[in-house]
Design a protein around this motif. Structure first.
Motif, PDB file in Angstrom:
ATOM      1  N   LYS A 129      53.049  43.402  33.680  1.00  0.00           N
ATOM      2  CA  LYS A 129      54.190  43.540  34.345  1.00  0.00           C
ATOM      3  C   LYS A 129      54.868  42.374  34.390  1.00  0.00           C
ATOM      4  CE  LYS A 129      52.561  44.961  38.417  1.00  0.00           C
ATOM      5  NZ  LYS A 129      52.527  45.231  39.923  1.00  0.00           N
ATOM      6  N   LEU A 130      54.422  41.167  33.602  1.00  0.00           N
ATOM      7  CA  LEU A 130      55.152  39.799  33.775  1.00  0.00           C
ATOM      8  C   LEU A 130      56.563  40.201  33.049  1.00  0.00           C
ATOM      9  CD1 LEU A 130      52.320  37.358  32.569  1.00  0.00           C
ATOM     10  CD2 LEU A 130      53.346  37.392  34.765  1.00  0.00           C
ATOM     11  N   ASN A 131      57.458  39.888  33.750  1.00  0.00           N
ATOM     12  CA  ASN A 131      59.086  39.841  33.389  1.00  0.00           C
ATOM     13  C   ASN A 131      59.544  38.720  32.780  1.00  0.00           C
ATOM     14  OD1 ASN A 131      59.292  38.860  35.784  1.00  0.00           O
ATOM     15  ND2 ASN A 131      60.372  40.505  36.657  1.00  0.00           N
ATOM     16  N   GLN A 132      58.783  37.505  32.827  1.00  0.00           N
ATOM     17  CA  GLN A 132      59.148  36.058  32.516  1.00  0.00           C
ATOM     18  C   GLN A 132      57.920  35.214  32.151  1.00  0.00           C
ATOM     19  OE1 GLN A 132      59.869  33.530  36.043  1.00  0.00           O
ATOM     20  NE2 GLN A 132      59.594  34.991  37.490  1.00  0.00           N
ATOM     21  N   PRO A 133      58.172  34.452  31.147  1.00  0.00           N
ATOM     22  CA  PRO A 133      57.047  33.673  30.598  1.00  0.00           C
ATOM     23  C   PRO A 133      56.451  32.823  31.571  1.00  0.00           C
ATOM     24  CG  PRO A 133      59.076  33.068  29.533  1.00  0.00           C
ATOM     25  CD  PRO A 133      59.406  34.347  30.366  1.00  0.00           C
ATOM     26  N   ILE A 134      55.203  32.616  31.565  1.00  0.00           N
ATOM     27  CA  ILE A 134      54.488  31.720  32.648  1.00  0.00           C
ATOM     28  C   ILE A 134      53.448  30.581  31.645  1.00  0.00           C
ATOM     29  CG2 ILE A 134      54.551  33.008  34.519  1.00  0.00           C
ATOM     30  CD1 ILE A 134      51.530  33.587  34.216  1.00  0.00           C
ATOM     31  N   ARG A 135      53.714  29.509  32.299  1.00  0.00           N
ATOM     32  CA  ARG A 135      52.827  28.319  31.734  1.00  0.00           C
ATOM     33  C   ARG A 135      51.629  27.796  32.689  1.00  0.00           C
ATOM     34  NH1 ARG A 135      53.438  24.558  27.566  1.00  0.00           N
ATOM     35  NH2 ARG A 135      55.727  25.158  27.484  1.00  0.00           N
ATOM     36  N   MET A 136      50.462  28.056  31.810  1.00  0.00           N
ATOM     37  CA  MET A 136      49.135  27.605  32.783  1.00  0.00           C
ATOM     38  C   MET A 136      48.795  26.148  32.264  1.00  0.00           C
ATOM     39  SD  MET A 136      47.295  31.032  33.662  1.00  0.00           S
ATOM     40  CE  MET A 136      46.683  31.456  31.995  1.00  0.00           C
ATOM     41  N   TYR A 169      43.477  35.162  29.699  1.00  0.00           N
ATOM     42  CA  TYR A 169      44.698  35.539  30.272  1.00  0.00           C
ATOM     43  C   TYR A 169      45.778  35.318  29.083  1.00  0.00           C
ATOM     44  CZ  TYR A 169      43.204  35.729  35.258  1.00  0.00           C
ATOM     45  OH  TYR A 169      43.022  36.215  36.534  1.00  0.00           O
ATOM     46  N   ALA A 170      45.687  34.177  28.223  1.00  0.00           N
ATOM     47  CA  ALA A 170      46.733  34.161  27.460  1.00  0.00           C
ATOM     48  C   ALA A 170      46.596  35.209  26.493  1.00  0.00           C
ATOM     49  CB  ALA A 170      46.519  32.673  26.715  1.00  0.00           C
ATOM     50  N   ALA A 171      45.529  35.717  26.008  1.00  0.00           N
ATOM     51  CA  ALA A 171      45.250  36.685  24.990  1.00  0.00           C
ATOM     52  C   ALA A 171      45.916  37.786  25.540  1.00  0.00           C
ATOM     53  CB  ALA A 171      43.886  36.778  24.466  1.00  0.00           C
ATOM     54  N   ALA A 172      45.653  38.056  26.912  1.00  0.00           N
ATOM     55  CA  ALA A 172      46.079  39.540  27.489  1.00  0.00           C
ATOM     56  C   ALA A 172      47.583  39.381  27.752  1.00  0.00           C
ATOM     57  CB  ALA A 172      45.258  40.055  28.635  1.00  0.00           C
ATOM     58  N   GLY A 173      48.011  38.182  28.157  1.00  0.00           N
ATOM     59  CA  GLY A 173      49.536  38.143  28.300  1.00  0.00           C
ATOM     60  C   GLY A 173      50.344  38.482  27.435  1.00  0.00           C
ATOM     61  N   LYS A 174      50.057  38.383  25.857  1.00  0.00           N
ATOM     62  CA  LYS A 174      50.936  38.962  24.637  1.00  0.00           C
ATOM     63  C   LYS A 174      52.088  38.264  24.469  1.00  0.00           C
ATOM     64  CE  LYS A 174      49.169  43.723  24.928  1.00  0.00           C
ATOM     65  NZ  LYS A 174      49.367  44.999  25.184  1.00  0.00           N
ATOM     66  N   GLY A 175      51.927  37.035  24.673  1.00  0.00           N
ATOM     67  CA  GLY A 175      52.824  35.841  24.250  1.00  0.00           C
ATOM     68  C   GLY A 175      53.692  35.598  25.773  1.00  0.00           C
ATOM     69  N   MET A 176      53.425  36.069  26.874  1.00  0.00           N
ATOM     70  CA  MET A 176      54.089  35.633  28.145  1.00  0.00           C
ATOM     71  C   MET A 176      53.148  34.702  28.777  1.00  0.00           C
ATOM     72  SD  MET A 176      56.997  37.508  28.192  1.00  0.00           S
ATOM     73  CE  MET A 176      57.280  37.799  29.925  1.00  0.00           C
ATOM     74  N   VAL A 177      52.268  34.390  28.321  1.00  0.00           N
ATOM     75  CA  VAL A 177      51.351  33.478  29.077  1.00  0.00           C
ATOM     76  C   VAL A 177      50.743  32.353  27.975  1.00  0.00           C
ATOM     77  CG1 VAL A 177      49.258  33.152  30.290  1.00  0.00           C
ATOM     78  CG2 VAL A 177      50.482  35.149  30.648  1.00  0.00           C
ATOM     79  N   GLN A 178      51.340  30.953  28.216  1.00  0.00           N
ATOM     80  CA  GLN A 178      51.033  29.767  27.463  1.00  0.00           C
ATOM     81  C   GLN A 178      49.910  29.216  28.257  1.00  0.00           C
ATOM     82  OE1 GLN A 178      54.745  27.886  26.502  1.00  0.00           O
ATOM     83  NE2 GLN A 178      55.357  29.490  25.337  1.00  0.00           N
ATOM     84  N   LEU A 179      48.914  28.975  27.667  1.00  0.00           N
ATOM     85  CA  LEU A 179      47.816  27.690  27.969  1.00  0.00           C
ATOM     86  C   LEU A 179      47.740  26.428  27.527  1.00  0.00           C
ATOM     87  CD1 LEU A 179      45.102  27.644  29.810  1.00  0.00           C
ATOM     88  CD2 LEU A 179      43.733  28.251  27.874  1.00  0.00           C
TER      89      LEU A 179
END
Length: 733
Positions: A129-136, A169-179
């Motif tokens: 459901k992420l509608n914006q990219p996030i950085r961890m 998390y980064a893999a499941a985020g499909k580009g929306m999660v950067q680690l």
């Protein structure tokens, strides 16, 4: 010789000492590339129980390339072209390793027993459901940890677990999660940033600080942090990370509605009106401590007890619902069915529910301090029996009911300890002490498997008594107005199973009003007869929830009151125990999405040596039995000595003295023999542990050579048979 050197290089290339040394004169990219080519880098995940395509490909390609290179080297025609061919083969092998590492980095299999390195469906839904990219940003002082004591080095394994989970998390985020993994070095910008984010630092040396925390950032500037990954929260790592993401992308301040028949919110008056009331000799009712504490984190909204509809709140807190109209109960029901998160505190006898002092004595005696929502609880799969209370002698508080009386245990005043909480639920996992006063009992109503499956019903106990707990009853509430503890104690009998006082219920719950309700209006049916029957208005409702609902139910109201949860001191109001923490945890948990609520405790990445533990447990049991026998023998001898002394008559002193001396010697000999037996048991226990350790050590040492030897024998036999066939064919020719 060349193979040994190559293996040594590939092993030592990934060691922290080597990496630290190379980082002094090589760029970070080159150091990372060398690290990726080492055995250790690719064996860590396999050791943890995760089979990744890149690791399998690494070992397969490396073995194939090395065998090909060895075949070229062993060829009798040695020249420069052969050496170039070997180098070319190895370059191709390492190139394919690099390509497979990037192409198949998301291909993996979690073979751990509890799938601790795989994300739950709830987390995947949140990421979907992420509608914006996030950085961890994962801050871990890996270099400092290698220089620290053993307690800090322990975190290396924990760090690998957390990093592997974040990579999921980064893999499941499909580009929306950067680690981003950061090792903050002393006096660096990374260390300054870690401190600015509020991550906890632990000094190791005069210059080195240890960090192990997480920062989640959104593109709109929202920052959420886990200051430190505590080992005590290891089972809830996924929940904590998902909670950070879920709260970072949603509205900051949640709205909590409070519906209560008690003055939890106090008098809602302006400062001017408060001064006017004081001038008239009146004091405005102060809000409960829990309401004051909630205001610091949430936006509170007072819901009237005659509300016809509940809306515009994220969480509904129902405290001591008494004499609610059917329409208000219907409003609560529909709020839950439509996905509203709800916490209900009912009570068979609330101590804080006292009648006004100005009421006459007869009116005070008729006052009912109980509350219930039986109709709704039944459709949530629970019931709270009337005039029934939880009891437990092992956690009952000792206190004096009246001035001048001796303190005695009060069976209805319970002080729960750490074993009374469900450690697999985030709401109660870290609680240690919650006090209850005449708490009710919550029981699960019997339901068929088909009904549970249809509703996807999950009833999870949150807080309970110990195994010695049980329920006890009174005939009526008047027995508790002037309680006689001796009489109440006779009503209680210790049990063998815990008694539940709190539940978390989730599922597609059914409405208690599937056909809606009919509400009487003020308008008469006959306009000519204003005192006649009134018209009714029908309200339709949702019969069953379309999505999972969540309701937390507690069978006590007093545990969040100022009587138990707070205490006035010189420094102001102080929190007592974990009473308020349990309610805050419940609100915090329910404020999250339904996906977040579905995330339960994960398995433990530290796997115990079950066989060793069983051996120790059996040996300890044998030791305990033997010790009991020894103590029984000693007690028997002492009793026998007392009998001899008491039966001694005048003139028999010498005989008695000799008898005592003889018995004393026998006692000492028996004690020595018993101690020797205990030593033998401990010796056997140690031998069994050492035998198990030697077996495991020998297996680890001999398994690899045995496999290689077996392969060599098979290859030798195969080559020998081929050679014999070749010779026979040559002789025939």
């Amino acid at each position: 010789m060349l193979s040994v050197v190559a293996c040594a290089v590939l092993v030592f290339a990934g060691m922290p000492t080597t990496m630290n040394y190379l980082s002094t004169f090589l760029p970070a990219g080159a150091v990372e590339t060398i690290s990726k080519m080492s055995f250790q880098q690719h064996f860590e995940s396999i050791q943890m129980g995760v089979l990744q395509f890149k690791d399998i490909a690494y070992f397969v390609l490396l073995i194939a390339g090395w065998i090909a290179g060895c075949a070229v080297v062993l060829d009798e025609n040695k020249n420069l072209r052969k050496a170039a061919a070997v180098a070319f083969v190895l370059i191709i092998a390492f190139s394919f390793i690099s390509i497979s590492g990037n192409a198949g980095k998301n291909l993996k299999a979690d073979v751990t027993e509890q799938k601790i390195y795989s994300l739950s469906n709830g987390t995947k839904a949140i990421l979907g459901k992420l509608n914006q990219p996030i950085r961890m940003k994962l801050y871990y002082s890996k270099t400092a940890a290698m220089k620290g004591p053993d307690q800090i080095r322990y975190f290396n394994n924990y760090y690998e677990f957390v990093k592997s989970l974040l990579e999921e998390y980064a893999a499941a985020g499909k580009g929306m999660v950067q680690l981003e993994v950061i090792d903050p070095r002393p006096y660096s910008d990374d260390e300054v940033a870690a401190t600015r984010y509020g991550l906890k630092k632990f000094p190791i040396t005069e210059e080195e600080n240890f960090f192990f925390g997480l920062v989640v950032q959104t593109q709109f500037g929202v920052e959420k942090t886990i200051p430190v990954f505590s080992p005590n929260r290891q089972n809830f790592v996924e929940y904590d990370i998902s909670y950070l993401i879920d709260t970072a992308i949603t509205r900051q301040k949640k709205r909590v509605g409070i519906l209560s028949s008690l003055p939890v919110m106090g008098d809602d008056v302006t400062p001017y009106m408060a001064r006017m009331m004081q001038m008239q000799g009146q004091q405005p009712t102060q809000p409960w401590g829990i309401a004051t504490q909630l205001k610091q984190q949430y936006e509170l909204k007072n819901i009237p007890v005659d509300a016809n509809k509940i809306e515009d709140v994220d969480v509904l807190l129902v405290i001591h619902p008494k004499d609610l109209s059917e329409q208000t109960v219907f409003a609560i029901d529909q709020f839950v069915i439509n996905g509203g998160r709800t916490i209900v505190c009912v009570d068979p006898y609330s101590v804080v529910d006292v009648p006004p002092q100005q009421q006459m004595m007869q009116m005070q005696m008729q006052h009912d301090p109980s509350s219930e929502l039986d109709k709704l609880l039944a459709h949530w799969g629970l019931e709270m029996p009337k005039n029934t209370f939880a009891g437990d002698m092992s956690i009952a508080v000792e206190a004096a009911l009246r001035q001048g009386e001796r303190p005695q245990k009060i069976i209805g005043y319970l002080q729960t300890n750490s074993e009374c909480f469900n450690k697999n639920v985030a709401i109660s996992a870290e609680l240690n002490q919650v006090d209850f006063l005449f708490s009710g009992v919550l029981k699960e109503l019997p339901m068929t498997e088909e009904e549970k499956k249809e509703m996807n019903l999950d009833r999870v106990p949150l807080v309970m008594t110990t195994k010695q707990g049980n329920s006890w009853r009174v005939n009526n509430q008047y027995e508790l107005m002037t309680p006689d503890m001796g009489t109440l104690m006779k009503k209680f009998t210790a049990g063998t199973e815990p008694v539940n006082m709190g539940y978390l219920v989730t599922g597609k719950l059914k409405s208690a009003f599937p056909k809606g309700i009919d509400v009487e209006t003020e308008e008469p049916m006959d306009a000519n007869d204003p005192n006649g029957p009134k018209k009714t208005q029908h309200f339709d409702g949702v019969a069953q929830a379309a999505e999972n609902c969540a309701v937390a139910v507690f069978a006590d109201v007093d545990f969040i009151s100022d009587v138990l949860a707070y205490r006035n001191s010189f420094f102001g109001t102080m929190v007592v125990g974990d009473n308020s923490a349990m309610l805050l945890n419940a609100i915090d948990d329910l404020c999250g999405s339904s996906e977040l609520i579905s995330i339960r405790s994960r398995g433990n990445f530290k796997r115990p040596f079950v066989v060793v533990d069983d051996i120790e447990a059996q040996a300890d049991l044998q030791t305990a039995e033997e010790e009991n026998k020894i103590n029984a023998k000693i007690a028997g001898f002492e009793d026998e000595l007392r009998k001899i002394l008491s039966s001694a008559q005048e003139g028999q002193e010498d005989l008695v003295g000799n008898t005592i001396l003889q018995k004393k010697k026998e006692l000492e000999l028996n004690i020595l023999e018993a101690k020797r037996q205990l030593q033998e048991i401990k010796k056997v226990k140690l031998q069994r542990k050492e035998k198990l350790g030697n077996t495991l050590r020998n297996f680890n040492m001999l398994s690899a050579p045995a496999v290689i030897l077996g392969i060599s024998i098979v290859l030798g036999v195969y080559r020998g048979s081929r050679k014999r066939r070749y010779i026979s064919h040559a002789s025939d020719a």
